[in-house]
Design a protein around this motif. Structure first.
Motif, PDB file in Angstrom:
ATOM      1  N   ASP A  25       0.854  -1.186   0.000  1.00 45.11           N
ATOM      2  CA  ASP A  25       0.000   0.000   0.000  1.00 45.11           C
ATOM      3  C   ASP A  25       0.889   1.234   0.000  1.00 45.11           C
ATOM      4  N   THR A  26       0.329   2.361  -0.402  1.00 46.16           N
ATOM      5  CA  THR A  26       1.091   3.622  -0.384  1.00 46.16           C
ATOM      6  C   THR A  26       0.710   4.511   0.792  1.00 46.16           C
ATOM      7  N   LYS A  27      -0.176   4.033   1.641  1.00 45.99           N
ATOM      8  CA  LYS A  27      -0.555   4.819   2.824  1.00 45.99           C
ATOM      9  C   LYS A  27      -0.245   4.036   4.090  1.00 45.99           C
ATOM     10  N   GLN A  28      -1.108   3.076   4.401  1.00 48.24           N
ATOM     11  CA  GLN A  28      -0.979   2.286   5.620  1.00 48.24           C
ATOM     12  C   GLN A  28      -1.566   0.910   5.363  1.00 48.24           C
ATOM     13  N   LEU A  29      -0.995  -0.105   5.989  1.00 51.97           N
ATOM     14  CA  LEU A  29      -1.505  -1.464   5.818  1.00 51.97           C
ATOM     15  C   LEU A  29      -2.558  -1.785   6.865  1.00 51.97           C
ATOM     16  N   PRO A  30      -3.532  -2.594   6.488  1.00 54.65           N
ATOM     17  CA  PRO A  30      -4.582  -2.941   7.454  1.00 54.65           C
ATOM     18  C   PRO A  30      -4.088  -3.954   8.486  1.00 54.65           C
ATOM     19  N   PRO A  31      -4.455  -3.761   9.740  1.00 56.25           N
ATOM     20  CA  PRO A  31      -4.133  -4.789  10.735  1.00 56.25           C
ATOM     21  C   PRO A  31      -5.006  -6.028  10.530  1.00 56.25           C
ATOM     22  N   ILE A  32      -4.510  -7.152  10.999  1.00 58.24           N
ATOM     23  CA  ILE A  32      -5.290  -8.388  10.955  1.00 58.24           C
ATOM     24  C   ILE A  32      -6.282  -8.353  12.110  1.00 58.24           C
ATOM     25  N   VAL A  33      -7.543  -8.545  11.792  1.00 55.35           N
ATOM     26  CA  VAL A  33      -8.587  -8.566  12.811  1.00 55.35           C
ATOM     27  C   VAL A  33      -8.706  -9.963  13.412  1.00 55.35           C
ATOM     28  N   ASN A  34      -8.663 -10.988  12.532  1.00 58.94           N
ATOM     29  CA  ASN A  34      -8.842 -12.350  13.024  1.00 58.94           C
ATOM     30  C   ASN A  34      -8.337 -13.350  11.990  1.00 58.94           C
ATOM     31  N   VAL A  35      -7.854 -14.480  12.472  1.00 59.56           N
ATOM     32  CA  VAL A  35      -7.486 -15.631  11.640  1.00 59.56           C
ATOM     33  C   VAL A  35      -8.134 -16.835  12.285  1.00 59.56           C
ATOM     34  N   ARG A  36      -8.974 -17.533  11.520  1.00 58.34           N
ATOM     35  CA  ARG A  36      -9.677 -18.676  12.095  1.00 58.34           C
ATOM     36  C   ARG A  36      -9.976 -19.703  11.002  1.00 58.34           C
ATOM     37  N   SER A  37     -10.411 -20.872  11.456  1.00 61.93           N
ATOM     38  CA  SER A  37     -10.838 -21.931  10.555  1.00 61.93           C
ATOM     39  C   SER A  37     -11.978 -22.675  11.219  1.00 61.93           C
ATOM     40  N   ARG A  38     -12.505 -23.666  10.524  1.00 54.47           N
ATOM     41  CA  ARG A  38     -13.557 -24.481  11.122  1.00 54.47           C
ATOM     42  C   ARG A  38     -13.015 -25.220  12.348  1.00 54.47           C
ATOM     43  N   ASN A  39     -11.709 -25.492  12.354  1.00 51.98           N
ATOM     44  CA  ASN A  39     -11.082 -26.216  13.457  1.00 51.98           C
ATOM     45  C   ASN A  39     -10.867 -25.349  14.698  1.00 51.98           C
ATOM     46  N   GLY A  40     -10.928 -24.031  14.559  1.00 53.12           N
ATOM     47  CA  GLY A  40     -10.714 -23.142  15.706  1.00 53.12           C
ATOM     48  C   GLY A  40      -9.979 -21.881  15.277  1.00 53.12           C
ATOM     49  N   GLU A  41      -9.654 -21.079  16.241  1.00 49.11           N
ATOM     50  CA  GLU A  41      -8.971 -19.818  15.965  1.00 49.11           C
ATOM     51  C   GLU A  41      -7.480 -20.062  15.727  1.00 49.11           C
ATOM     52  N   GLY A  42      -6.922 -19.326  14.753  1.00 46.20           N
ATOM     53  CA  GLY A  42      -5.496 -19.415  14.486  1.00 46.20           C
ATOM     54  C   GLY A  42      -4.707 -18.718  15.574  1.00 46.20           C
ATOM     55  N   ARG A  43      -3.483 -19.181  15.795  1.00 46.18           N
ATOM     56  CA  ARG A  43      -2.644 -18.591  16.837  1.00 46.18           C
ATOM     57  C   ARG A  43      -1.458 -17.890  16.193  1.00 46.18           C
ATOM     58  N   GLU A  44      -1.218 -16.657  16.619  1.00 48.70           N
ATOM     59  CA  GLU A  44      -0.064 -15.910  16.112  1.00 48.70           C
ATOM     60  C   GLU A  44       1.199 -16.400  16.809  1.00 48.70           C
ATOM     61  N   ILE A  45       2.237 -16.584  16.015  1.00 51.55           N
ATOM     62  CA  ILE A  45       3.542 -16.951  16.567  1.00 51.55           C
ATOM     63  C   ILE A  45       4.546 -15.894  16.122  1.00 51.55           C
ATOM     64  N   LEU A  46       5.535 -15.629  16.951  1.00 51.89           N
ATOM     65  CA  LEU A  46       6.556 -14.646  16.630  1.00 51.89           C
ATOM     66  C   LEU A  46       7.639 -15.291  15.776  1.00 51.89           C
ATOM     67  N   MET A  47       8.136 -14.543  14.812  1.00 54.78           N
ATOM     68  CA  MET A  47       9.229 -15.014  13.965  1.00 54.78           C
ATOM     69  C   MET A  47      10.393 -14.061  14.109  1.00 54.78           C
ATOM     70  N   SER A  48      11.594 -14.611  13.963  1.00 59.01           N
ATOM     71  CA  SER A  48      12.783 -13.775  13.930  1.00 59.01           C
ATOM     72  C   SER A  48      13.824 -14.492  13.083  1.00 59.01           C
ATOM     73  N   PRO A  49      14.719 -13.735  12.471  1.00 62.74           N
ATOM     74  CA  PRO A  49      15.774 -14.388  11.696  1.00 62.74           C
ATOM     75  C   PRO A  49      16.673 -15.211  12.604  1.00 62.74           C
ATOM     76  N   THR A  50      17.141 -16.314  12.098  1.00 64.10           N
ATOM     77  CA  THR A  50      18.036 -17.151  12.871  1.00 64.10           C
ATOM     78  C   THR A  50      19.105 -17.722  11.946  1.00 64.10           C
ATOM     79  N   ARG A  51      20.216 -18.030  12.516  1.00 62.04           N
ATOM     80  CA  ARG A  51      21.312 -18.586  11.742  1.00 62.04           C
ATOM     81  C   ARG A  51      20.992 -20.021  11.346  1.00 62.04           C
TER      82      ARG A  51
END
Length: 161
Positions: free
Chosen positions: A123-149
């Protein structure tokens, strides 16, 4: 009295039934929907607009994966608004729906075990935040990522042993 109850065939049958249900639940294959922000970046392109002003470009890549042993069905990603452009990789069947309040829902029919895809936003202004991630199996869980060797395969295997 309690010893008679515990030693009765009825109590033993109930205990075995409850124990069997608990073990079956623990060992059954389940899908686990996980998501994370792989990267986000803000670019400033000097004098890129037609009037000579700077152009801001915001990007973000989101990863979605099923870390479980069974498929995850009817995945829904809800964004607070529609970005100027988005793309799913790897190419797959998906649908989109705009809600009356301006939110965007992206639906993916199924995500197999250990399968993943990415959602790239720009986008050229601002990106939308994620409101929700889910499936029929349940709600998705956010996990943190970071670069690693990344170590050599030989070293990795020796550390695992």
């Amino acid at each position: 009295m309690i010893m008679q109850l515990v030693s009765s065939q009825f109590a033993q049958a109930v205990f075995i039934a409850i124990f069997s249900v608990i073990v079956a639940q623990l060992l059954s294959a389940k899908g686990k929907l996980r998501w994370s922000v792989r990267h986000a970046h803000w670019y400033r392109l000097p004098a890129a607009n037609s009037d000579g002003t700077d152009l801001n470009v915001v990007t973000q890549e989101l990863w979605f994966n099923n870390t479980g042993r069974a498929a995850v069905e009817q995945v829904e990603i809800v964004l607070n608004w529609r970005p100027q452009h988005y793309e799913l990789w790897s190419p797959r069947d998906f649908s989109q729906q705009m809600l009356p309040d301006g939110r965007l829902i992206i639906r993916i029919p199924t995500l197999a075990a250990k399968e993943w895809f990415s959602l790239s936003l720009i986008d050229t202004k601002q990106l939308p935040p994620i409101v929700n991630v889910r499936s029929r199996n349940g709600e998705g869980r956010e996990i943190l990522m970071s670069p690693t060797r990344v170590f050599s395969q030989q070293l990795t295997l020796s550390l695992l042993l």
